[in-house]
Scaffold this motif. Structure first.
Motif, PDB file in Angstrom:
ATOM      1  N   ASP A  95      -9.420  -0.043   6.212  1.00  0.00           N
ATOM      2  CA  ASP A  95      -8.327   0.701   5.197  1.00  0.00           C
ATOM      3  C   ASP A  95      -9.075   1.463   3.865  1.00  0.00           C
ATOM      4  OD1 ASP A  95      -5.841   0.117   6.621  1.00  0.00           O
ATOM      5  OD2 ASP A  95      -6.201  -1.829   6.147  1.00  0.00           O
ATOM      6  N   ILE A  96      -8.392   2.186   3.422  1.00  0.00           N
ATOM      7  CA  ILE A  96      -8.632   2.952   2.196  1.00  0.00           C
ATOM      8  C   ILE A  96      -7.503   2.804   1.286  1.00  0.00           C
ATOM      9  CG2 ILE A  96      -9.537   5.195   1.335  1.00  0.00           C
ATOM     10  CD1 ILE A  96     -10.694   5.844   4.109  1.00  0.00           C
ATOM     11  N   TYR A  97      -7.961   2.538  -0.010  1.00  0.00           N
ATOM     12  CA  TYR A  97      -6.740   2.335  -1.057  1.00  0.00           C
ATOM     13  C   TYR A  97      -7.308   3.040  -2.308  1.00  0.00           C
ATOM     14  CZ  TYR A  97      -5.586  -1.190   1.957  1.00  0.00           C
ATOM     15  OH  TYR A  97      -5.111  -1.948   3.165  1.00  0.00           O
ATOM     16  N   ILE A  98      -6.395   3.994  -2.752  1.00  0.00           N
ATOM     17  CA  ILE A  98      -6.574   4.683  -4.295  1.00  0.00           C
ATOM     18  C   ILE A  98      -5.459   4.065  -4.888  1.00  0.00           C
ATOM     19  CG2 ILE A  98      -6.555   6.678  -5.398  1.00  0.00           C
ATOM     20  CD1 ILE A  98      -7.424   7.999  -2.778  1.00  0.00           C
ATOM     21  N   TYR A  99      -5.875   3.637  -6.260  1.00  0.00           N
ATOM     22  CA  TYR A  99      -5.039   3.125  -7.286  1.00  0.00           C
ATOM     23  C   TYR A  99      -5.063   4.239  -8.549  1.00  0.00           C
ATOM     24  CZ  TYR A  99      -6.324  -1.289  -4.649  1.00  0.00           C
ATOM     25  OH  TYR A  99      -6.468  -2.268  -3.932  1.00  0.00           O
ATOM     26  N   PRO A 100      -4.054   4.980  -8.506  1.00  0.00           N
ATOM     27  CA  PRO A 100      -3.933   6.076  -9.479  1.00  0.00           C
ATOM     28  C   PRO A 100      -3.811   5.507 -10.782  1.00  0.00           C
ATOM     29  CG  PRO A 100      -2.125   6.190  -7.853  1.00  0.00           C
ATOM     30  CD  PRO A 100      -2.768   4.902  -7.404  1.00  0.00           C
ATOM     31  N   ILE A 101      -3.165   4.299 -11.158  1.00  0.00           N
ATOM     32  CA  ILE A 101      -2.930   3.642 -12.353  1.00  0.00           C
ATOM     33  C   ILE A 101      -3.753   2.144 -12.367  1.00  0.00           C
ATOM     34  CG2 ILE A 101      -1.313   2.882 -14.316  1.00  0.00           C
ATOM     35  CD1 ILE A 101       0.428   5.009 -13.360  1.00  0.00           C
ATOM     36  N   CYS A 113      -1.938  -1.205 -11.434  1.00  0.00           N
ATOM     37  CA  CYS A 113      -0.347  -0.796 -10.603  1.00  0.00           C
ATOM     38  C   CYS A 113      -0.954  -0.697  -9.191  1.00  0.00           C
ATOM     39  CB  CYS A 113       0.273   0.643 -11.230  1.00  0.00           C
ATOM     40  SG  CYS A 113       0.845   0.365 -12.912  1.00  0.00           S
ATOM     41  N   GLY A 114       0.003  -0.653  -8.541  1.00  0.00           N
ATOM     42  CA  GLY A 114      -0.059  -0.579  -6.885  1.00  0.00           C
ATOM     43  C   GLY A 114      -1.119   0.344  -6.346  1.00  0.00           C
ATOM     44  N   PRO A 115      -1.617   0.551  -5.102  1.00  0.00           N
ATOM     45  CA  PRO A 115      -2.319   1.319  -4.564  1.00  0.00           C
ATOM     46  C   PRO A 115      -1.380   2.331  -3.726  1.00  0.00           C
ATOM     47  CG  PRO A 115      -2.180  -0.678  -2.968  1.00  0.00           C
ATOM     48  CD  PRO A 115      -1.256  -0.831  -4.159  1.00  0.00           C
ATOM     49  N   VAL A 116      -2.050   3.436  -3.266  1.00  0.00           N
ATOM     50  CA  VAL A 116      -1.754   4.419  -2.153  1.00  0.00           C
ATOM     51  C   VAL A 116      -2.606   4.537  -1.127  1.00  0.00           C
ATOM     52  CG1 VAL A 116      -1.394   6.764  -1.631  1.00  0.00           C
ATOM     53  CG2 VAL A 116      -0.947   6.063  -3.927  1.00  0.00           C
ATOM     54  N   LEU A 162       3.829  -4.518  -9.726  1.00  0.00           N
ATOM     55  CA  LEU A 162       4.787  -4.421  -8.874  1.00  0.00           C
ATOM     56  C   LEU A 162       5.360  -2.778  -8.898  1.00  0.00           C
ATOM     57  CD1 LEU A 162       7.119  -7.182  -9.402  1.00  0.00           C
ATOM     58  CD2 LEU A 162       5.202  -6.988  -8.003  1.00  0.00           C
ATOM     59  N   VAL A 163       4.703  -1.879  -9.668  1.00  0.00           N
ATOM     60  CA  VAL A 163       4.685  -0.502  -9.649  1.00  0.00           C
ATOM     61  C   VAL A 163       3.963   0.217  -8.510  1.00  0.00           C
ATOM     62  CG1 VAL A 163       4.346   1.581 -10.991  1.00  0.00           C
ATOM     63  CG2 VAL A 163       4.639  -0.384 -12.423  1.00  0.00           C
ATOM     64  N   ARG A 164       4.950   1.048  -7.617  1.00  0.00           N
ATOM     65  CA  ARG A 164       4.382   1.544  -6.506  1.00  0.00           C
ATOM     66  C   ARG A 164       4.290   2.830  -6.496  1.00  0.00           C
ATOM     67  NH1 ARG A 164       8.839  -1.597  -5.398  1.00  0.00           N
ATOM     68  NH2 ARG A 164      10.080   0.243  -4.763  1.00  0.00           N
ATOM     69  N   LEU A 181      -8.022 -22.628   1.238  1.00  0.00           N
ATOM     70  CA  LEU A 181      -6.645 -22.811   0.641  1.00  0.00           C
ATOM     71  C   LEU A 181      -5.849 -23.645   1.080  1.00  0.00           C
ATOM     72  CD1 LEU A 181      -6.266 -18.893  -0.646  1.00  0.00           C
ATOM     73  CD2 LEU A 181      -7.460 -20.823  -1.966  1.00  0.00           C
ATOM     74  N   GLN A 182      -5.093 -24.537   0.134  1.00  0.00           N
ATOM     75  CA  GLN A 182      -4.035 -25.349   0.686  1.00  0.00           C
ATOM     76  C   GLN A 182      -2.872 -25.055   0.606  1.00  0.00           C
ATOM     77  OE1 GLN A 182      -5.168 -28.519   1.792  1.00  0.00           O
ATOM     78  NE2 GLN A 182      -7.434 -27.822   1.538  1.00  0.00           N
ATOM     79  N   GLY A 183      -2.488 -23.992  -0.274  1.00  0.00           N
ATOM     80  CA  GLY A 183      -1.127 -23.562  -0.438  1.00  0.00           C
ATOM     81  C   GLY A 183      -1.115 -22.067   0.332  1.00  0.00           C
ATOM     82  N   LYS A 184      -0.567 -21.090  -0.617  1.00  0.00           N
ATOM     83  CA  LYS A 184      -0.204 -19.743   0.039  1.00  0.00           C
ATOM     84  C   LYS A 184      -1.659 -19.037   0.021  1.00  0.00           C
ATOM     85  CE  LYS A 184       2.401 -15.946  -1.001  1.00  0.00           C
ATOM     86  NZ  LYS A 184       3.516 -15.121  -1.759  1.00  0.00           N
ATOM     87  N   LYS A 185      -1.471 -18.417   1.226  1.00  0.00           N
ATOM     88  CA  LYS A 185      -2.675 -17.419   1.425  1.00  0.00           C
ATOM     89  C   LYS A 185      -2.766 -16.159   0.877  1.00  0.00           C
ATOM     90  CE  LYS A 185      -3.485 -20.977   4.596  1.00  0.00           C
ATOM     91  NZ  LYS A 185      -4.486 -21.701   4.176  1.00  0.00           N
ATOM     92  N   VAL A 186      -3.878 -15.476   0.626  1.00  0.00           N
ATOM     93  CA  VAL A 186      -4.101 -14.421  -0.013  1.00  0.00           C
ATOM     94  C   VAL A 186      -4.453 -13.312   0.937  1.00  0.00           C
ATOM     95  CG1 VAL A 186      -4.785 -15.469  -2.311  1.00  0.00           C
ATOM     96  CG2 VAL A 186      -6.413 -15.022  -0.566  1.00  0.00           C
ATOM     97  N   CYS A 187      -4.273 -11.990   0.231  1.00  0.00           N
ATOM     98  CA  CYS A 187      -4.806 -10.789   1.353  1.00  0.00           C
ATOM     99  C   CYS A 187      -5.721  -9.846   0.480  1.00  0.00           C
ATOM    100  CB  CYS A 187      -3.450 -10.161   1.722  1.00  0.00           C
ATOM    101  SG  CYS A 187      -2.495  -9.489   0.707  1.00  0.00           S
ATOM    102  N   TYR A 188      -5.929  -8.925   0.944  1.00  0.00           N
ATOM    103  CA  TYR A 188      -6.789  -7.766   0.147  1.00  0.00           C
ATOM    104  C   TYR A 188      -6.095  -7.639  -1.158  1.00  0.00           C
ATOM    105  CZ  TYR A 188      -3.461  -3.978   1.348  1.00  0.00           C
ATOM    106  OH  TYR A 188      -2.367  -3.331   1.338  1.00  0.00           O
ATOM    107  N   LYS A 189      -4.771  -7.451  -1.094  1.00  0.00           N
ATOM    108  CA  LYS A 189      -3.916  -7.035  -2.507  1.00  0.00           C
ATOM    109  C   LYS A 189      -4.407  -7.731  -3.619  1.00  0.00           C
ATOM    110  CE  LYS A 189       0.103  -5.011   0.148  1.00  0.00           C
ATOM    111  NZ  LYS A 189       1.525  -5.017   0.176  1.00  0.00           N
ATOM    112  N   ASN A 190      -4.781  -9.072  -3.332  1.00  0.00           N
ATOM    113  CA  ASN A 190      -5.249  -9.830  -4.460  1.00  0.00           C
ATOM    114  C   ASN A 190      -6.406  -9.388  -5.205  1.00  0.00           C
ATOM    115  OD1 ASN A 190      -3.435 -11.678  -2.622  1.00  0.00           O
ATOM    116  ND2 ASN A 190      -3.649 -12.645  -4.583  1.00  0.00           N
ATOM    117  N   PHE A 191      -7.495  -8.761  -4.315  1.00  0.00           N
ATOM    118  CA  PHE A 191      -8.696  -8.209  -4.924  1.00  0.00           C
ATOM    119  C   PHE A 191      -8.729  -6.873  -5.077  1.00  0.00           C
ATOM    120  CE2 PHE A 191      -8.985 -12.041  -2.315  1.00  0.00           C
ATOM    121  CZ  PHE A 191      -9.679 -12.950  -3.070  1.00  0.00           C
ATOM    122  N   ARG A 192      -7.797  -6.069  -4.849  1.00  0.00           N
ATOM    123  CA  ARG A 192      -7.407  -4.471  -5.219  1.00  0.00           C
ATOM    124  C   ARG A 192      -8.817  -3.721  -4.937  1.00  0.00           C
ATOM    125  NH1 ARG A 192      -3.493  -3.454  -8.336  1.00  0.00           N
ATOM    126  NH2 ARG A 192      -4.568  -1.851  -9.514  1.00  0.00           N
TER     127      ARG A 192
END
Length: 440
Positions: free
Chosen positions: A181-187, A190-193, A235-237, A328-339
Motif C-alpha cells: 500500500d501507498i499512503y499520502i498524508y496531506p495534513i 490527519c488521515g491519509p489518502v 479523524l479528519v478524512r 498484545l493482550q487487548g485490542k490489536k493495531v494496524c498500519y494506521k497506528n504508525f502512519r
C-alpha cells in the motif's frame, strides 16, 4: 560586533537589488516578494543558461515594488511581472536541467519569455538554431518557491540530496517482498489518502497537487499542534480531485480548499515546530475557522499552514505489525497506528532493522534512522480514543528499544518501529502497488 553595510539580492542576471535590511530564510535572503536567486532562464530545451554563455544577462536591471518585479535594459522597454498573479496562475510544472540535475520549475508566462528572447541572443561561438529562433527563451520560477506553501527546508533538502548522491549506491540487492500500500498524508496528524501509485520527490510523495505532510495545524501562537494533544485530528478524512482538497469529519461540514489558489500574498509567519522556528504560510481564514470549531475552540485559535517533513519517507513492515499483535493482550493495531507512506509485505518480522538501503521498483532510498514511536500510536485511528493501557507503546518498550547508546540518549525510552528514509535515486520516479522491494 561586525556590521553589514550592504545587502544584495540577485535576480536574473548579476545586477543586485540593494537593501538596507533583509530576512534570512532557509532559501536565502528575502524582503517581501523579493527573494534571492529564485528565478532562472532556460532555453527551448529547458536547459538552465547563465551569463557565461549569454553576457547580456549581466545588463538586465531589476527592481521590485510590492509584488511587481520590473526588468529593464537600456535597449528595451521595461517589463513588469506581477509575481502574485504569476504564482496564482502557475498550474503545470516542467522539468529543467540545472547543472545536470532535473528539477521541477514553473513558467512565468509568455510576456517574460518574449522580452528575454528579444534581449538575449545566442553566443557568437554557436550559430542560432531553428528551435531557438522560433521558441526563444522561457523564464521560469523555481518550484521550491511556487508550490503551495512548501518553502521551508527545500534548499536544504536539495543540498543534502546532492551530497548524498555523491556516495556510491549499492549494486547488489536482495529481494524481500512487495509494496502492498501507498499512503499520502496531506495534513500532519490527519488521515491519509491511499494511492495505487505516486511520484517520489525530494520532499516526499506527490500525486498531482497532492503532497505528503506539507500542511500542518498551528495554534494562535503559531505553535505546531498534533494528534498527541488533539486526537480529533486523526479523524479528519482528506480526499483530492484535481487541485481541490476536501476535508471531512463526522461532526463537521465538508471543507473544500483549492490548492492552486492557496498562494500567500503576504509575508510568512514564524511557527514553532519541535522547538525550532520556521517560516510557514497561512492557508486562509476558512480552514482556520473549520479547524478551530473542530478542536472546540474559538474561530481564531487554529490555522492551517505549510512545511515539509525533515525525513520525507516512512516505511513499515506488515510482518512486524503482525508480530507485535501476537504480543498484545487487548485490542490489536494496524498500519494506521504508525502512519507509514509505504506498507510492505513478504519480509520477515523486524528484518528492516538491518537494512541500509531500500529499492522500491527503480527508486532507491537510504535508511536515515529508525522511526521511534510516541504516544500517538496509542490513539485509535478510527475513533480518536486513547488506549487506557497506553498500548501498543508499552509493549513495544519492552523489546524494541534502540541499542545504540547515543541514539538511546536522544530518543529516551521511545521504541523503534519502521524506518525513516530519504530519496537517493533520480527524482520524480514512480512507485506503484505490487512493486518489488529490494534491500542492501
Amino acid at each position: 560586533m561586525s556590521k553589514v553595510n550592504n545587502v544584495r539580492f540577485l535576480q536574473l542576471g548579476r545586477n543586485p537589488v540593494h537593501k538596507n535590511k533583509a530576512e534570512c530564510t532557509f532559501l536565502g535572503l528575502r524582503d517581501g516578494w523579493l527573494r534571492d536567486r529564485e528565478m532562472l532562464i532556460v532555453d527551448d530545451k529547458y536547459n538552465f543558461i547563465t551569463a557565461r554563455a549569454f553576457p547580456k544577462m549581466l545588463l538586465i536591471q531589476s527592481k521590485i515594488e510590492k509584488s511587481i518585479l520590473t526588468l529593464s535594459n537600456d535597449d528595451m522597454e521595461p517589463l513588469n511581472v506581477d509575481l502574485a498573479e504569476a504564482s496564482i496562475a502557475l498550474k503545470e510544472t516542467f522539468k529543467a536541467t540545472v547543472w545536470g540535475v532535473k528539477v521541477q520549475v514553473y513558467d512565468c508566462g509568455w510576456e517574460a519569455s518574449e522580452w528575454l528572447s528579444s534581449e538575449i541572443t545566442e553566443p557568437e561561438s554557436k550559430p542560432p538554431t531553428e528551435d531557438f529562433a522560433q521558441n526563444g527563451l522561457r523564464s521560469y520560477l523555481s518550484a521550491a518557491v511556487a508550490t503551495t506553501g512548501v518553502l521551508a527546508g527545500a534548499y536544504c533538502v536539495y543540498h543534502l540530496y546532492n551530497e548524498a548522491r555523491k556516495r556510491k549506491l549499492p549494486t547488489t540487492w536482495r529481494e524481500v517482498g512487495t509494496l502492498k500500500d501507498i499512503y499520502i498524508y496531506p495534513i500532519k496528524s490527519c488521515g491519509p489518502v491511499q494511492k495505487d501509485r505516486a511520484e517520489c520527490t525530494l520532499l516526499g510523495l506527490k500525486d498531482g497537487w497532492l503532497r505528503d505532510r506539507t500542511l500542518m495545524v498551528v495554534d494562535n501562537n503559531y505553535n505546531f499542534v498534533t494528534a498527541r494533544a488533539y486526537p480529533e485530528l486523526l479523524l479528519v478524512r482528506p480526499t483530492i480531485r484535481n487541485s481541490v482538497l476536501s476535508l471531512q469529519h463526522n461532526d463537521m461540514e465538508i471543507l473544500n480548499m483549492d490548492l492552486s489558489e492557496i498562494v500567500s500574498l503576504q509575508t510568512a509567519k514564524t511557527a514553532t515546530v519541535w522547538g525550532v522556528q520556521v517560516p510557514v504560510y497561512d492557508c486562509g481564514w476558512e480552514p482556520s475557522e473549520w479547524f478551530s470549531r473542530l478542536l472546540h475552540k474559538s474561530a481564531a485559535d487554529f490555522r492551517l499552514g505549510a512545511l515539509p517533513d525533515e525525513v520525507p519517507f516512512n516505511l513499515i513492515n506488515e510482518a512486524s505489525i503482525d508480530d507485535l499483535n501476537s504480543k498484545l493482550q487487548g485490542k490489536k493495531v494496524c498500519y494506521k497506528n504508525f502512519r507509514p507512506n509505504f506498507l510492505i509485505t513478504g519480509a520477515r518480522p523486524y528484518e528492516e532493522d538491518d537494512w541500509k538501503y531500500v529499492k522500491i521498483g527503480e527508486n532507491i532510498f537510504e535508511v536515515i534512522k529508525p522511526c521511534t514511536r510516541c504516544i500517538m500510536t496509542t490513539i485509535d485511528p478510527e475513533t480518536g480514543v486513547r488506549d487506557s493501557n497506553a498500548e501498543p507503546l508499552e509493549t513495544l518498550k519492552k523489546y524494541r528499544q534502540l541499542e545504540n547508546p547515543d541514539a538511546r540518549r536522544s530518543a529516551g525510552d521511545s521504541p523503534r518501529m519502521g524506518l525513516q528514509m530519504s530519496l537517493r535515486s533520480g527524482i520524480n520516479g514512480i512507485v506503484s502497488i505490487d512493486d518489488r522491494v529490494y534491500v542492501a
